[in-house]
Design an enzyme around this catalytic site. Structure first.
Site, PDB file in Angstrom:
ATOM      1  CG  ASP A  23      -4.352  -1.391   0.209  1.00 55.04           C
ATOM      2  OD1 ASP A  23      -3.126  -2.006   0.531  1.00 55.04           O
ATOM      3  OD2 ASP A  23      -4.456  -0.254   0.477  1.00 55.04           O
ATOM      4  CB  SER A  37      -1.059   0.042   1.182  1.00 54.09           C
ATOM      5  OG  SER A  37      -1.970   1.043   1.098  1.00 54.09           O
TER       6      SER A  37
END
Length: 597
Positions: free
Chosen positions: A280, A59
């Site tokens: 993500d 992320s």
């Protein structure tokens, strides 16, 4: 100088807007290494070598790793503490600051509420994600006119990887025995994996390509820069909140990913180009320190050509070497703005509105679980891994000093990490806290015991003519063995209970805003909520009219006001808002028959 370097594998955890903290840590770490390089050879200065061969993350951490890769051959100018009048100034001379603090505007929330991304009958994400493309286009490149050689503290070609959550996944099969009409035959039992990795190595025009899964990323020629940019956006595509991202890679770079090669042994890829839709990377692996450890172990084994009877024997031997300060030659350094903390007491509530979020939380926790690695992490005095995470003292809303750690120590920690998009001062705070925490960590905690200066060949040689007293940790107790810095720090030691932090508009070194700073988002929030409601599905015109009336008269207002209240409640919990008290705090005070804090 010792011929053999001490290697640091950097692991950067997911953080959303708190990537500003990770960027601040990286900024100080690189500044400290550069300063040591300048002083190398001076009397009394330790002379061992520290290198970074690997940077990996998930992320916001994966985005920062790729961003840092683009700076390897450009000079980064440190950003000094700003005066109050210059607090909000932009700093394009420092890409880490410019990318995570400046972004494209001071307050990002208005950009995230724009409705231009919503098409009839199609909603891609709850928030407008176009600002991410603008940042990636601006930042994921190097200035070739100011090209400098790769610094000695990076080990070229530097390996970079980011975790991905691959929504389609990679399918593979296992042969299972089955019986049919007294015949035993093989059945192909198909399974899929959704953990994925984008792997790059940064080419500097000097060192050759490594090959295997490592995509040769060349910022000078532009080769694979577009792929790296897509990977950076993909690893940060927060599910539902930000739009998913497509990543296209060549088959040869996917089939050899070291943590997925077992998938393709039985089921090789068929197309030369592999296209994946990703969200993500932190969903499945938010703290990929075990992957960084794997790569460090690979380097060690290649250098020593170690042969072991079994995988178990190899793992035990490497664990023994890595854990012991007298023998270790590398370590994993994790930067984590949201380190795991002990969970709140579990509430045995079987109501569906409680069970659903608890189910999602359980699924995510189980997907991220690493039983073996966590077992190893419980070993005391283990030199194989270190962590930098937020820590500071704040004045809470009662005016009392309160020592806080983890997400509560950073201003961007509210709203599950999205809080930094509300106000630039939050990001400024976290950036400088990252720098300060890194300084304290390197000075007093990223150390080796004195025994290593006698027994570990790297530090024995490095500290042979050094002034030990200047580079000793200041937190060891008299009865404990003294500790000495792995990366020497030359700046004066900060006075106790001080914090290198600018003064914010609140007049304090902790940013605070007012309710009206959030209320100004009401109109753009209402417009986005309305458009989201009206475009959930492609409905006939007459149903659109009915829904529009309902949306404007009730549902829109309800959702907008609820969202604003949730934002303010989160800010209140983090002591980031003045002149506001959450309903929960009011109810708690009434129940306790106390004054509202």
């Amino acid at each position: 100088m010792s011929k053999k370097p001490f290697r640091i594998g950097l692991c950067m955890a997911g953080a959303v807007s708190a990537g500003a903290y990770t960027a601040g840590v990286m900024d100080y770490l690189l500044e400290a290494l550069a300063e040591w390089d300048k002083r190398r050879g001076e009397p009394g200065v330790p002379n061992h070598s520290v290198t970074i061969p690997i940077m990996g993350g998930a992320s916001a951490g994966g985005m920062t790793a790729l961003l840092a890769a683009s700076t390897l051959n450009n000079t980064i100018t440190p950003v000094p503490l700003p005066e109050p009048a210059k607090l909000l100034d932009e700093h394009p001379e420092n890409k880490l600051y410019h990318s995570w603090v400046d972004l494209i505007d001071g307050d990002m929330f208005p950009h995230m509420l724009e409705t231009s991304d919503i098409k009839p009958g199609k909603i891609i994400s709850a928030l407008n994600s176009d600002f991410i493309d603008k940042i990636a286009n601006k930042m994921m490149r190097s200035d070739v006119t100011k090209w400098v050689p790769t610094p000695s503290y990076f080990e070229a070609p530097v390996k970079i990887f980011s975790t991905l959550t691959n929504l389609e996944g990679f399918y593979y099969y296992a042969d299972l025995n089955s019986a049919q009409r007294n015949e035993v035959r093989k059945e192909k039992y198909y399974m899929s994996v959704h953990n994925d990795y984008a792997c790059f190595e940064v080419m500097d025009g000097v060192k050759p390509e490594t090959g295997g899964p490592w995509i040769p990323l060349d910022f000078r020629s532009g080769k694979y820069v577009a792929t790296a940019k897509d990977a950076a956006m993909a690893t940060g595509a927060f599910p539902a909140g930000l739009k998913p991202r497509i990543l296209v890679r060549e088959k040869k770079y996917v089939e050899q990913i070291p943590w997925l090669d077992y998938v393709f042994k039985n089921t090789p890829l068929t197309d030369d180009l592999v296209t994946t839709l990703n969200v993500d990377g932190g969903v499945i692996n938010n703290e990929p320190f075990e992957k960084v450890r794997d790569l460090l172990n690979d380097i060690y084994l290649k250098e020593y050509g170690a042969g072991f009877i079994s995988e178990d024997a190899k793992e035990k031997a490497l664990a023994d070497i890595n854990c012991d300060y007298n023998t270790f030659e590398n370590t994993v350094l994790m930067i984590d703005p949201f380190p795991s903390v002990q969970a709140d007491p579990f509430v045995m509530d079987s109501d569906i509105m409680t069970v659903l979020p608890n189910t999602l939380s359980a699924m995510l926790s189980q997907m991220r679980a690493k039983p073996k690695e966590y077992k190893d992490a419980m070993v005391l005095n283990d030199g194989s891994r270190f962590i930098i995470s937020p820590s500071r003292i704040i004045k809470n809303l009662k005016g009392e000093d309160e020592e806080v750690f983890g997400e509560k120590a950073i201003a961007c920690g509210n709203l599950s990490g999205f809080g930094g998009f509300l106000n630039k001062e939050f990001r400024i705070h976290d950036y400088y806290l990252g720098r300060y925490n890194c300084e304290i960590f390197l000075r007093d905690y990223f150390t080796v015991p004195e025994s290593a200066l006698y027994n570990n060949e790297i530090f024995k040689e490095g500290y042979k003519n050094a002034d030990w007293a200047k580079f000793a940790s200041g937190v060891t107790k008299p009865e404990e063995q003294k500790e000495y810095q792995i990366i020497p720090i030359f700046t004066p030691r900060p006075a106790p209970r001080t914090l290198k932090m600018p003064v914010f508009s609140s007049g304090e070194n902790w940013p605070r805003i007012k309710p009206e700073d959030i209320d100004r988002f009401k109109t753009p929030l209402k417009k986005r909520v309305e458009k989201l409601i009206l475009n959930v599905a492609d409905l006939p015109w007459y149903q659109d009219l009915l829904l529009m009336g309902g949306a404007k008269l009730w549902l829109n207002k309800k959702l907008t006001n609820k969202t604003l209240s949730l934002i303010k409640d989160s800010l209140y919990e983090w002591s980031l808002i003045t002149g506001y008290t959450s309903d929960k705090a009011v109810a708690k005070a009434k129940a306790a028959n106390n004054k509202i804090p």
